[in-house]
Design a protein around this motif. Structure first.
Motif, PDB file in Angstrom:
ATOM      1  N   MET A   1       1.389 -41.480 -58.882  1.00 25.67           N
ATOM      2  CA  MET A   1       0.168 -41.685 -59.643  1.00 25.67           C
ATOM      3  C   MET A   1      -0.197 -42.836 -60.281  1.00 25.67           C
ATOM      4  SD  MET A   1      -0.085 -37.669 -60.991  1.00 25.67           S
ATOM      5  CE  MET A   1       1.363 -37.257 -61.564  1.00 25.67           C
ATOM      6  N   ASP A   2       0.664 -44.009 -60.036  1.00 25.64           N
ATOM      7  CA  ASP A   2       0.597 -45.344 -60.708  1.00 25.64           C
ATOM      8  C   ASP A   2      -0.796 -46.029 -60.310  1.00 25.64           C
ATOM      9  OD1 ASP A   2       3.056 -44.256 -61.692  1.00 25.64           O
ATOM     10  OD2 ASP A   2       4.006 -45.901 -60.219  1.00 25.64           O
ATOM     11  N   ASN A   3      -1.202 -46.060 -59.074  1.00 26.18           N
ATOM     12  CA  ASN A   3      -2.387 -46.830 -58.880  1.00 26.18           C
ATOM     13  C   ASN A   3      -3.372 -46.082 -57.774  1.00 26.18           C
ATOM     14  OD1 ASN A   3      -1.198 -47.634 -56.103  1.00 26.18           O
ATOM     15  ND2 ASN A   3       0.353 -48.410 -57.148  1.00 26.18           N
ATOM     16  N   PRO A   4      -4.449 -46.471 -57.251  1.00 26.72           N
ATOM     17  CA  PRO A   4      -5.413 -45.894 -56.643  1.00 26.72           C
ATOM     18  C   PRO A   4      -4.710 -45.622 -55.124  1.00 26.72           C
ATOM     19  CG  PRO A   4      -6.560 -47.482 -57.546  1.00 26.72           C
ATOM     20  CD  PRO A   4      -5.132 -47.858 -57.929  1.00 26.72           C
ATOM     21  N   SER A   5      -4.164 -46.510 -54.415  1.00 30.08           N
ATOM     22  CA  SER A   5      -3.404 -46.222 -53.267  1.00 30.08           C
ATOM     23  C   SER A   5      -2.312 -45.317 -53.087  1.00 30.08           C
ATOM     24  CB  SER A   5      -3.144 -47.767 -52.423  1.00 30.08           C
ATOM     25  OG  SER A   5      -4.165 -48.567 -52.569  1.00 30.08           O
ATOM     26  N   SER A   6      -1.575 -45.271 -53.983  1.00 33.86           N
ATOM     27  CA  SER A   6      -0.305 -44.612 -54.308  1.00 33.86           C
ATOM     28  C   SER A   6      -0.761 -43.340 -54.523  1.00 33.86           C
ATOM     29  CB  SER A   6       0.463 -45.167 -55.023  1.00 33.86           C
ATOM     30  OG  SER A   6       1.396 -46.436 -54.768  1.00 33.86           O
ATOM     31  N   LEU A   7      -1.740 -43.049 -55.326  1.00 28.99           N
ATOM     32  CA  LEU A   7      -2.498 -41.698 -55.523  1.00 28.99           C
ATOM     33  C   LEU A   7      -3.012 -41.002 -54.539  1.00 28.99           C
ATOM     34  CD1 LEU A   7      -2.925 -39.542 -57.656  1.00 28.99           C
ATOM     35  CD2 LEU A   7      -4.876 -40.892 -58.518  1.00 28.99           C
ATOM     36  N   LEU A   8      -3.715 -41.711 -53.735  1.00 30.72           N
ATOM     37  CA  LEU A   8      -4.356 -41.343 -52.313  1.00 30.72           C
ATOM     38  C   LEU A   8      -3.296 -40.866 -51.604  1.00 30.72           C
ATOM     39  CD1 LEU A   8      -6.762 -40.919 -50.406  1.00 30.72           C
ATOM     40  CD2 LEU A   8      -6.434 -43.289 -49.646  1.00 30.72           C
ATOM     41  N   ASN A   9      -2.294 -41.690 -51.426  1.00 27.26           N
ATOM     42  CA  ASN A   9      -1.271 -41.275 -50.535  1.00 27.26           C
ATOM     43  C   ASN A   9      -0.611 -39.710 -51.054  1.00 27.26           C
ATOM     44  OD1 ASN A   9      -1.462 -43.410 -48.990  1.00 27.26           O
ATOM     45  ND2 ASN A   9       0.112 -44.708 -49.911  1.00 27.26           N
ATOM     46  N   LEU A  10      -0.246 -39.724 -52.236  1.00 28.17           N
ATOM     47  CA  LEU A  10       0.385 -38.599 -52.865  1.00 28.17           C
ATOM     48  C   LEU A  10      -0.548 -37.498 -52.717  1.00 28.17           C
ATOM     49  CD1 LEU A  10       2.978 -37.561 -54.487  1.00 28.17           C
ATOM     50  CD2 LEU A  10       1.322 -38.071 -56.600  1.00 28.17           C
ATOM     51  N   VAL A  11      -1.679 -37.535 -52.876  1.00 29.26           N
ATOM     52  CA  VAL A  11      -2.660 -36.244 -52.794  1.00 29.26           C
ATOM     53  C   VAL A  11      -2.683 -35.743 -51.543  1.00 29.26           C
ATOM     54  CG1 VAL A  11      -5.000 -35.412 -53.138  1.00 29.26           C
ATOM     55  CG2 VAL A  11      -3.963 -36.559 -54.935  1.00 29.26           C
ATOM     56  N   TRP A  12      -2.680 -36.798 -50.674  1.00 32.32           N
ATOM     57  CA  TRP A  12      -3.172 -36.656 -48.983  1.00 32.32           C
ATOM     58  C   TRP A  12      -1.840 -35.848 -48.528  1.00 32.32           C
ATOM     59  CZ3 TRP A  12      -0.084 -38.341 -45.230  1.00 32.32           C
ATOM     60  CH2 TRP A  12      -0.313 -37.908 -43.821  1.00 32.32           C
ATOM     61  N   PHE A  13      -0.609 -36.286 -48.939  1.00 37.50           N
ATOM     62  CA  PHE A  13       0.662 -35.940 -48.501  1.00 37.50           C
ATOM     63  C   PHE A  13       0.868 -34.467 -49.055  1.00 37.50           C
ATOM     64  CE2 PHE A  13       5.110 -34.869 -48.994  1.00 37.50           C
ATOM     65  CZ  PHE A  13       5.595 -35.158 -47.876  1.00 37.50           C
ATOM     66  N   TYR A  14       0.447 -34.346 -50.315  1.00 37.27           N
ATOM     67  CA  TYR A  14       0.745 -32.876 -50.525  1.00 37.27           C
ATOM     68  C   TYR A  14      -0.103 -31.715 -50.160  1.00 37.27           C
ATOM     69  CZ  TYR A  14       3.449 -34.180 -55.111  1.00 37.27           C
ATOM     70  OH  TYR A  14       4.230 -34.364 -55.879  1.00 37.27           O
ATOM     71  N   LEU A  15      -1.393 -32.226 -49.747  1.00 32.92           N
ATOM     72  CA  LEU A  15      -2.361 -31.202 -49.149  1.00 32.92           C
ATOM     73  C   LEU A  15      -1.928 -30.891 -47.718  1.00 32.92           C
ATOM     74  CD1 LEU A  15      -5.788 -32.528 -50.310  1.00 32.92           C
ATOM     75  CD2 LEU A  15      -4.352 -30.571 -51.044  1.00 32.92           C
ATOM     76  N   GLU A  16      -1.255 -32.137 -46.928  1.00 33.48           N
ATOM     77  CA  GLU A  16      -0.856 -31.709 -45.685  1.00 33.48           C
ATOM     78  C   GLU A  16       0.518 -31.074 -45.742  1.00 33.48           C
ATOM     79  OE1 GLU A  16      -2.025 -33.654 -42.462  1.00 33.48           O
ATOM     80  OE2 GLU A  16      -3.263 -32.887 -43.753  1.00 33.48           O
ATOM     81  N   TYR A  17       1.287 -31.132 -46.721  1.00 30.39           N
ATOM     82  CA  TYR A  17       2.577 -30.596 -46.782  1.00 30.39           C
ATOM     83  C   TYR A  17       2.638 -29.101 -47.276  1.00 30.39           C
ATOM     84  CZ  TYR A  17       7.456 -29.984 -48.261  1.00 30.39           C
ATOM     85  OH  TYR A  17       9.024 -29.597 -48.393  1.00 30.39           O
ATOM     86  N   HIS A  18       1.979 -28.927 -48.293  1.00 27.95           N
ATOM     87  CA  HIS A  18       1.650 -27.499 -48.879  1.00 27.95           C
ATOM     88  C   HIS A  18       0.894 -26.666 -48.143  1.00 27.95           C
ATOM     89  CE1 HIS A  18       4.008 -27.992 -52.761  1.00 27.95           C
ATOM     90  NE2 HIS A  18       3.663 -29.161 -52.790  1.00 27.95           N
ATOM     91  N   PHE A  19       0.031 -27.031 -47.460  1.00 35.11           N
ATOM     92  CA  PHE A  19      -1.030 -26.351 -46.817  1.00 35.11           C
ATOM     93  C   PHE A  19      -0.905 -26.126 -45.281  1.00 35.11           C
ATOM     94  CE2 PHE A  19      -3.203 -27.056 -50.636  1.00 35.11           C
ATOM     95  CZ  PHE A  19      -3.951 -25.794 -50.936  1.00 35.11           C
ATOM     96  N   CYS A  20       0.344 -26.801 -44.805  1.00 34.63           N
ATOM     97  CA  CYS A  20       0.896 -26.956 -43.751  1.00 34.63           C
ATOM     98  C   CYS A  20      -0.184 -27.295 -42.711  1.00 34.63           C
ATOM     99  CB  CYS A  20       1.335 -25.529 -43.346  1.00 34.63           C
ATOM    100  SG  CYS A  20       2.618 -25.745 -41.843  1.00 34.63           S
ATOM    101  N   ARG A  21      -0.894 -28.402 -42.877  1.00 33.07           N
ATOM    102  CA  ARG A  21      -2.064 -28.833 -42.094  1.00 33.07           C
ATOM    103  C   ARG A  21      -1.844 -29.395 -40.784  1.00 33.07           C
ATOM    104  NH1 ARG A  21      -6.916 -28.505 -44.621  1.00 33.07           N
ATOM    105  NH2 ARG A  21      -7.791 -30.109 -43.378  1.00 33.07           N
ATOM    106  N   ARG A  22      -2.523 -29.164 -39.684  1.00 35.10           N
ATOM    107  CA  ARG A  22      -2.276 -29.802 -38.387  1.00 35.10           C
ATOM    108  C   ARG A  22      -2.811 -31.375 -38.701  1.00 35.10           C
ATOM    109  NH1 ARG A  22      -1.927 -26.871 -34.088  1.00 35.10           N
ATOM    110  NH2 ARG A  22      -2.739 -28.563 -32.865  1.00 35.10           N
ATOM    111  N   GLY A  23      -1.981 -32.470 -38.230  1.00 34.81           N
ATOM    112  CA  GLY A  23      -2.374 -33.800 -38.140  1.00 34.81           C
ATOM    113  C   GLY A  23      -3.447 -34.238 -38.620  1.00 34.81           C
ATOM    114  N   ARG A  24      -4.478 -34.507 -37.974  1.00 37.17           N
ATOM    115  CA  ARG A  24      -5.653 -35.407 -38.754  1.00 37.17           C
ATOM    116  C   ARG A  24      -6.960 -34.106 -38.598  1.00 37.17           C
ATOM    117  NH1 ARG A  24      -7.179 -40.155 -34.954  1.00 37.17           N
ATOM    118  NH2 ARG A  24      -4.943 -40.433 -34.920  1.00 37.17           N
ATOM    119  N   GLU A  25      -6.573 -32.937 -38.189  1.00 42.72           N
ATOM    120  CA  GLU A  25      -7.647 -31.972 -38.102  1.00 42.72           C
ATOM    121  C   GLU A  25      -8.192 -31.740 -39.359  1.00 42.72           C
ATOM    122  OE1 GLU A  25      -7.738 -28.087 -35.300  1.00 42.72           O
ATOM    123  OE2 GLU A  25      -6.377 -27.821 -37.228  1.00 42.72           O
ATOM    124  N   GLY A  26      -9.577 -32.004 -39.376  1.00 40.44           N
ATOM    125  CA  GLY A  26     -10.371 -31.559 -40.469  1.00 40.44           C
ATOM    126  C   GLY A  26     -10.532 -32.521 -41.679  1.00 40.44           C
TER     127      GLY A  26
END
Length: 445
Positions: free
Chosen positions: A175-200
């Motif tokens: 959560m230190d900078n814009p790029s890292s925070l974007l990566n973190l939130v994107w990863f959490y959503l993919e990981y916790h919601f078990c999303r498909r690749g790039r879908e949606g």
């Protein structure tokens, strides 16, 4: 009594005109081309591309063999005979055979083309008895590829534990900078919601997620609507409703806190969830992101970029995160039906394909056991107490579900975190106590 008379100066045709105008505003007026587009919309973009590729390949083969390229017009016996030969002769441009996954997709593409608009043929080249001879050749080719060692396709790997740790240690996820925070939130959503690749991903907006409290006052994040996905496109047979939750952990890696911080830093002029980060910001800045949404291709390659920045052991894809989620839940002993509810899979066999292989550390440990057996350093020596399963409890080493005995001490050393709850482990080691899920001590009788 005076007689009252008046004229109804009212044109009935005006009523008809008003009703016509209302109906025109109420009901859409679509051309045939519009209806065809809606009908084609049932297929994903990738599916359309695959279908176009398969049809193009069959037509090229027909042209090379001096057959009519209008195979859609052939009657069933002629079509079956054509496909039988095509399945056996189709090759890449360099003469090499296609990968098994591509070969399977080829037949499915032709089937979609024949049964879709504008042909709408009432045939099933996958199952109809008239196509049995052609499908025998198709299945025979699959076995031939396997025997000749041409089955090189493999599922997307789950992210290893060491690489998961490296992503956070490298601060690529933070959560230190814009790029890292974007990566973190994107990863959490993919990981916790078990999303498909790039879908949606590109269609997600700031309003797509909500916050709630469960019956024990635990905070969580949830998706406000049910997405149309490959497994659940929203047709008549689809009544699936995703109810995944991402709970707050209240530690330095808390996903809910990360989402809240990210939302607070987004550009208010852009409605999309994933926005391009500013090149430089101050901690005190209220906006960390620009008024520009991130493109589909960039979102589709997020995990590849993260792999490069964090210097991971290999380049993972977005789908690797989905594999990681399913593998982690399976290794923890979560029921398949629960995993399917999270991932949206329709078929239990699809879940098994993620979990049928052992992890890297399990493979390493099993190889070590086999080597110790050959060198006489195995655990067939000495007397020790046993539990109800007949396993030695005096010196047992546990490694992600693999068991072997040692000759060193009375300790049971956990060399890697065992993904199971204490209650479940107690059933396996009835005479053990647990301390911090790291070292387990034997209770002497």
């Amino acid at each position: 009594m005076a007689e009252i008379s008046f004229d109804l100066n009212f044109d009935l045709t005006t009523l008809d005109d008003m009703e016509t105008e209302e109906n025109a505003a109420r009901f859409a007026n679509l051309a045939e081309e519009d209806l065809d587009d809606i009908g084609e919309g049932r297929n994903e973009k990738s599916t359309k591309k695959s279908t176009k590729w398969g049809v193009k390949l069959l037509k090229e083969w027909c042209q090379a063999k001096a057959y009519s390229t209008d195979f859609e017009q052939l009657d069933v016996p002629e079509l079956a005979s054509l496909l039988r030969r095509f399945y056996g002769e189709v090759r890449k441009q360099d003469g090499s055979p296609y990968a098994i996954k591509s070969y399977r997709g080829l037949r499915a593409a032709i089937h979609r083309h024949l049964t879709g608009t504008p042909y709408n043929r009432q045939v099933n080249i996958l199952r109809d008895r008239e196509f049995q001879s052609a499908n025998n050749v198709f299945l025979g080719m699959l076995k031939k590829f396997k025997r000749e060692g041409l089955d090189v396709s493999s599922p997307k790997p789950a992210i290893s534990e060491s690489d998961l740790k490296a992503m956070f240690d490298s601060k690529v996820l933070s959560m230190d900078n814009p790029s890292s925070l974007l990566n973190l939130v994107w990863f959490y959503l993919e990981y916790h919601f078990c999303r498909r690749g790039r879908e949606g991903l590109r269609s997600l907006k700031k309003s797509s997620f909500g916050f709630g409290l469960d019956d024990e006052n635990n905070e969580y994040v949830f998706l406000k609507f049910n997405e149309a996905t490959k497994n659940h496109p929203g047709d008549l047979q689809d009544d699936f409703q995703s109810q995944n939750r991402m709970y707050a952990t209240n530690d330095e890696k808390c996903p809910v806190q990360a989402i809240k911080k990210y939302l607070s830093e987004l550009n208010p002029k852009c409605e999309y969830l994933f926005q391009r980060p500013k090149s430089s910001v101050l901690e005190s800045d209220e906006v960390w992101y620009t008024n520009t949404p991130i493109g589909v291709n960039t979102l589709g390659n997020m995990m590849v970029k993260i792999s490069e920045k964090a210097k991971l052991s290999q380049k993972y894809t977005n789908h690797s995160i989905r594999a990681t989620t399913i593998t982690a839940l399976s290794n923890a002993g979560i029921e398949t039906r629960v995993i399917m509810a999270m991932s949206g899979h329709r078929n239990e066999n699809s879940i098994k394909s993620y979990c049928q292989d052992a992890s890297i550390s399990q493979k390493r440990f099993c190889s070590h056991i086999l080597h110790e057996t050959l060198t006489g350093k195995g655990s067939a020596h000495g007397k020790s107490q046993s539990n109800s399963l007949g396993l030695s409890l005096r010196n047992v080493r546990v490694h992600e579900g693999c068991l072997s005995t040692t000759e060193s001490s009375n300790d049971i050393n956990v060399t890697s975190a065992v993904r199971a709850e204490t209650s479940n482990m107690s059933k396996l080691f009835s005479k053990c106590t647990f301390q911090n899920s790291v070292t387990v001590y034997v209770q002497n009788q």
